[in-house]
Scaffold this motif. Structure first.
Motif, mmCIF file in Angstrom:
data_model
loop_
_atom_site.group_PDB
_atom_site.id
_atom_site.type_symbol
_atom_site.label_atom_id
_atom_site.label_comp_id
_atom_site.label_asym_id
_atom_site.label_seq_id
_atom_site.Cartn_x
_atom_site.Cartn_y
_atom_site.Cartn_z
ATOM 1 N N ARG A 269 0.843 -1.208 0.000
ATOM 2 C CA ARG A 269 0.000 0.000 0.000
ATOM 3 C C ARG A 269 0.875 1.255 0.000
ATOM 4 O O ARG A 269 0.589 2.214 -0.717
ATOM 5 C CB ARG A 269 -0.919 0.008 1.224
ATOM 6 C CG ARG A 269 -2.095 -0.897 1.101
ATOM 7 C CD ARG A 269 -2.993 -0.790 2.332
ATOM 8 N NE ARG A 269 -4.002 -1.813 2.300
ATOM 9 C CZ ARG A 269 -4.137 -2.779 3.199
ATOM 10 N NH1 ARG A 269 -3.319 -2.841 4.245
ATOM 11 N NH2 ARG A 269 -5.091 -3.672 3.085
ATOM 12 N N SER B 295 1.246 3.936 -3.224
ATOM 13 C CA SER B 295 0.580 5.211 -2.954
ATOM 14 C C SER B 295 1.159 6.344 -3.801
ATOM 15 O O SER B 295 0.520 7.374 -3.955
ATOM 16 C CB SER B 295 0.665 5.556 -1.466
ATOM 17 O OG SER B 295 1.995 5.814 -1.098
ATOM 18 N N LEU C 121 0.552 2.461 -9.223
ATOM 19 C CA LEU C 121 -0.389 1.366 -9.411
ATOM 20 C C LEU C 121 -0.663 1.169 -10.903
ATOM 21 O O LEU C 121 -0.682 0.037 -11.388
ATOM 22 C CB LEU C 121 -1.701 1.647 -8.661
ATOM 23 C CG LEU C 121 -2.684 0.492 -8.661
ATOM 24 C CD1 LEU C 121 -3.227 0.285 -7.256
ATOM 25 C CD2 LEU C 121 -3.811 0.735 -9.615
ATOM 26 N N SER D 108 -5.675 -2.860 -12.745
ATOM 27 C CA SER D 108 -5.835 -1.780 -11.768
ATOM 28 C C SER D 108 -6.960 -2.102 -10.794
ATOM 29 O O SER D 108 -6.807 -1.945 -9.576
ATOM 30 C CB SER D 108 -6.140 -0.457 -12.472
ATOM 31 O OG SER D 108 -5.031 0.007 -13.172
ATOM 32 N N THR D 109 -8.079 -2.566 -11.339
ATOM 33 C CA THR D 109 -9.216 -2.942 -10.497
ATOM 34 C C THR D 109 -8.848 -4.103 -9.588
ATOM 35 O O THR D 109 -9.171 -4.106 -8.400
ATOM 36 C CB THR D 109 -10.423 -3.311 -11.376
ATOM 37 O OG1 THR D 109 -10.729 -2.203 -12.225
ATOM 38 C CG2 THR D 109 -11.629 -3.669 -10.538
ATOM 39 N N ARG E 36 -6.505 -2.918 -6.789
ATOM 40 C CA ARG E 36 -7.255 -2.189 -5.757
ATOM 41 C C ARG E 36 -8.045 -3.151 -4.880
ATOM 42 O O ARG E 36 -8.150 -2.966 -3.668
ATOM 43 C CB ARG E 36 -8.178 -1.166 -6.403
ATOM 44 C CG ARG E 36 -7.442 0.043 -6.904
ATOM 45 C CD ARG E 36 -8.382 1.134 -7.396
ATOM 46 N NE ARG E 36 -7.620 2.195 -8.018
ATOM 47 C CZ ARG E 36 -7.387 2.290 -9.323
ATOM 48 N NH1 ARG E 36 -7.870 1.383 -10.157
ATOM 49 N NH2 ARG E 36 -6.684 3.292 -9.795
ATOM 50 N N LEU F 35 -5.589 -4.677 -2.454
ATOM 51 C CA LEU F 35 -5.185 -3.716 -1.419
ATOM 52 C C LEU F 35 -6.304 -3.446 -0.418
ATOM 53 O O LEU F 35 -6.043 -3.149 0.742
ATOM 54 C CB LEU F 35 -4.721 -2.407 -2.058
ATOM 55 C CG LEU F 35 -3.468 -2.520 -2.929
ATOM 56 C CD1 LEU F 35 -3.152 -1.188 -3.579
ATOM 57 C CD2 LEU F 35 -2.284 -3.031 -2.138
ATOM 58 N N GLU F 36 -7.551 -3.576 -0.869
ATOM 59 C CA GLU F 36 -8.694 -3.383 0.027
ATOM 60 C C GLU F 36 -9.146 -4.699 0.659
ATOM 61 O O GLU F 36 -10.185 -4.755 1.306
ATOM 62 C CB GLU F 36 -9.836 -2.729 -0.744
ATOM 63 C CG GLU F 36 -9.499 -1.314 -1.175
ATOM 64 C CD GLU F 36 -10.501 -0.732 -2.146
ATOM 65 O OE1 GLU F 36 -11.551 -1.378 -2.402
ATOM 66 O OE2 GLU F 36 -10.256 0.374 -2.646
#
Length: 88
Positions: free
Chosen positions: A19, A23, A28, A47-48, A51, A54-55
């Motif tokens: 992360r 950042s 990314l 990219s999706t 993310r 990371l979430e």
């Protein structure tokens, strides 16, 4: 009551470190572009997916985790390094 220990300490530390590294502006997107060239799919897909990782919505395979680590560990070369001749 004590908070539960993470059941995947390596993944938790990897997520924290990644992360921070992603950042930076465009980082990314850069990794997504490289993964799209190497693994297929579009940069938007990667990219999706990144993310989502990371979430903590999805868990990466060990192969992709180590590949992303390798991409993030690659040193950035500056143009001054290329212009400087070796002394020895």
């Amino acid at each position: 009551m004590f908070p539960a220990k993470p059941d995947r300490p390596y993944l938790e530390s990897w997520l924290r470190r990644t992360r921070k590294q992603l950042s930076g502006s465009g980082r990314l997107s850069e990794i997504a572009l490289i993964l799209s060239r190497e693994e297929g799919n579009t940069p938007g897909h990667w990219s999706t997916w990144l993310r989502g990782v990371l979430e903590e919505e999805t868990t990466p395979s060990l192969d992709l985790l180590t590949r992303i680590d390798a991409l993030l560990a690659k040193p950035v070369t500056s143009s001054t390094d290329a212009d400087t001749p070796n002394l020895f």
